[in-house]
Structure formats: C-alpha cells, structure tokens
Design a protein around this motif. Sequence first.
Motif, short mmCIF file in Angstrom:
data_model
loop_
_atom_site.label_atom_id
_atom_site.label_comp_id
_atom_site.label_asym_id
_atom_site.label_seq_id
_atom_site.Cartn_x
_atom_site.Cartn_y
_atom_site.Cartn_z
N GLN A 115 0.83 -1.20 0.00
CA GLN A 115 0.00 0.00 0.00
C GLN A 115 0.87 1.25 0.00
O GLN A 115 1.93 1.29 0.61
CB GLN A 115 -0.91 0.03 1.23
N LEU A 116 0.37 2.28 -0.67
CA LEU A 116 1.02 3.58 -0.64
C LEU A 116 0.68 4.24 0.70
O LEU A 116 -0.49 4.43 1.02
CB LEU A 116 0.53 4.46 -1.80
N VAL A 117 1.70 4.55 1.51
CA VAL A 117 1.48 5.08 2.86
C VAL A 117 2.36 6.29 3.12
O VAL A 117 3.33 6.55 2.41
CB VAL A 117 1.75 4.00 3.94
N THR A 118 2.02 7.03 4.18
CA THR A 118 2.85 8.14 4.62
C THR A 118 4.05 7.58 5.39
O THR A 118 4.12 6.39 5.66
CB THR A 118 2.05 9.08 5.55
N THR A 119 4.96 8.45 5.78
CA THR A 119 6.14 8.00 6.53
C THR A 119 5.75 7.45 7.90
O THR A 119 6.52 6.73 8.52
CB THR A 119 7.15 9.16 6.72
N ASP A 120 4.53 7.79 8.36
CA ASP A 120 4.03 7.24 9.62
C ASP A 120 3.28 5.93 9.42
O ASP A 120 2.77 5.36 10.39
CB ASP A 120 3.10 8.25 10.30
N GLY A 121 3.20 5.46 8.18
CA GLY A 121 2.54 4.19 7.89
C GLY A 121 1.05 4.28 7.67
O GLY A 121 0.36 3.25 7.63
N HIS A 122 0.51 5.49 7.49
CA HIS A 122 -0.93 5.65 7.27
C HIS A 122 -1.24 5.57 5.77
O HIS A 122 -0.61 6.28 4.97
CB HIS A 122 -1.42 7.00 7.81
N PRO A 123 -2.19 4.72 5.37
CA PRO A 123 -2.52 4.60 3.94
C PRO A 123 -2.97 5.91 3.33
O PRO A 123 -3.74 6.67 3.94
CB PRO A 123 -3.66 3.57 3.94
N VAL A 124 -2.47 6.18 2.14
CA VAL A 124 -2.90 7.35 1.38
C VAL A 124 -4.20 6.96 0.66
O VAL A 124 -4.27 5.91 0.03
CB VAL A 124 -1.83 7.76 0.35
N LEU A 125 -5.22 7.81 0.78
CA LEU A 125 -6.53 7.47 0.24
C LEU A 125 -6.75 8.05 -1.15
O LEU A 125 -6.22 9.10 -1.51
CB LEU A 125 -7.63 7.97 1.18
N THR A 126 -7.57 7.34 -1.92
CA THR A 126 -7.97 7.81 -3.24
C THR A 126 -9.10 8.81 -3.09
O THR A 126 -9.61 9.06 -1.98
CB THR A 126 -8.45 6.64 -4.11
N ALA A 127 -9.53 9.38 -4.20
CA ALA A 127 -10.65 10.31 -4.18
C ALA A 127 -11.90 9.63 -3.64
O ALA A 127 -12.76 10.27 -3.02
CB ALA A 127 -10.90 10.86 -5.59
#
Length: 201
Positions: A115-127
């Motif tokens: 999954q594409l995530v932030t540096t904190d490991g939170h998933p980046v969401l689609t529209a």
Amino acid sequence: MENALLIGMTRQMALRREMSIIANNLANINTNGYKSEHPLFEEYLMPTATEESGDRDISFVQDVGMHRNLGPGRVDITENPLDVAIIGEGYFKTQTPEGVRYTRNGAFELNAQGQLVTTDGHPVLTAGGGAITFGAEETGIVISSDGTVSTSAGERGQIGLVKFENERLMQNAGGTLYRTDQAELPVKDMKVMQGAVESSN
C-alpha cells in the motif's frame, strides 16, 4: 506592588509560550509539508477603582491563540517516484487509527502489503476513500499531474486531494497531520508533481 507582579507574570507566561512555539518551528524546519505557527497575544485591560492605581486600568498580556502560516513551502526535487508535491491548494487524505486526517507531506512509501502510505505508515486514500495497493510484480509507478497512479498493470487509482472552506479551522493532529469537522471540497484543476516534495514553509 501585587498588580505589578501579576502584570510581569502574564508577560513571562506569554514569552514562555512564544519560545515553545519558536522551538517547535525550528525543530520542524526540515519536516516536509510543515506549516509554521506563531502566537497571538492581546492587551487585556482590567478596570480598577482604587486609590493605589489612581483609577487607571491595569494592562495584562492575554494569550488569545495561534496563527498558522498557510503559505506553501519550497518544492524540492527528489526524483523518488513515490514522492508527490501538491502544486497549489489542497491536502492529501490519509487513514489513521483515529480517523481520516489531512496533510501536505507527500513523502510516501510502500508498506509490507504494497500500500502507498505516509512516513508514519498511514494509507494514502484515493478520491473515493480507498487505499492504493500495488502487486509485487508491478513496475514503473507513474503519478500524473492529476494524481492518477499507474503501473505496468494499468491504473491503480487517483490520489485524493481535498480542500476546506476555512483552512484556519483545521486543528493540528500531530506532526504534519490535521483534522477538521468541515466538509471536504473537491480541488478543481488539481495538480501534483511526482518525484518532488513540499518542504517546510
């Protein structure tokens, strides 16, 4: 004499808060997407009617809040295909354990689940509010200027970018994350840049 001590104490408390905010700004000078903050103070006049004060109002320092600089930071080219900088207005949507949060820090990476995530490991969401996931066999990640993510397997979704009616009502949720109860608004003519990040402003 007592009034003079109280007035001095309110000023010292204001200076202590100001120094704390300045220290936090300095600590985040190299944090991608960080927005600097500045304290707001005002004069509070307390009316008196005593012989000692000469019927003059007593002036105290009052802490009324904080001002966040919403201006964009410099765009730094990293050439990392997972890094994304927002050009113009908007915030990325991320899913945290506490709920959906918003950020302009586009230094993304892949977790163990692809999954594409932030540096904190939170998933980046689609529209649409879903996660962006890649298979182990996929190569050539391309993120177009409208946020559409593609690989050798085709399109994987569009990165969600939203804005709000009043950004100053957004509250700090730790790091470069923000939360708000405001309704999400679509970003018209959204534009992002792959291989770049927005630095601290």
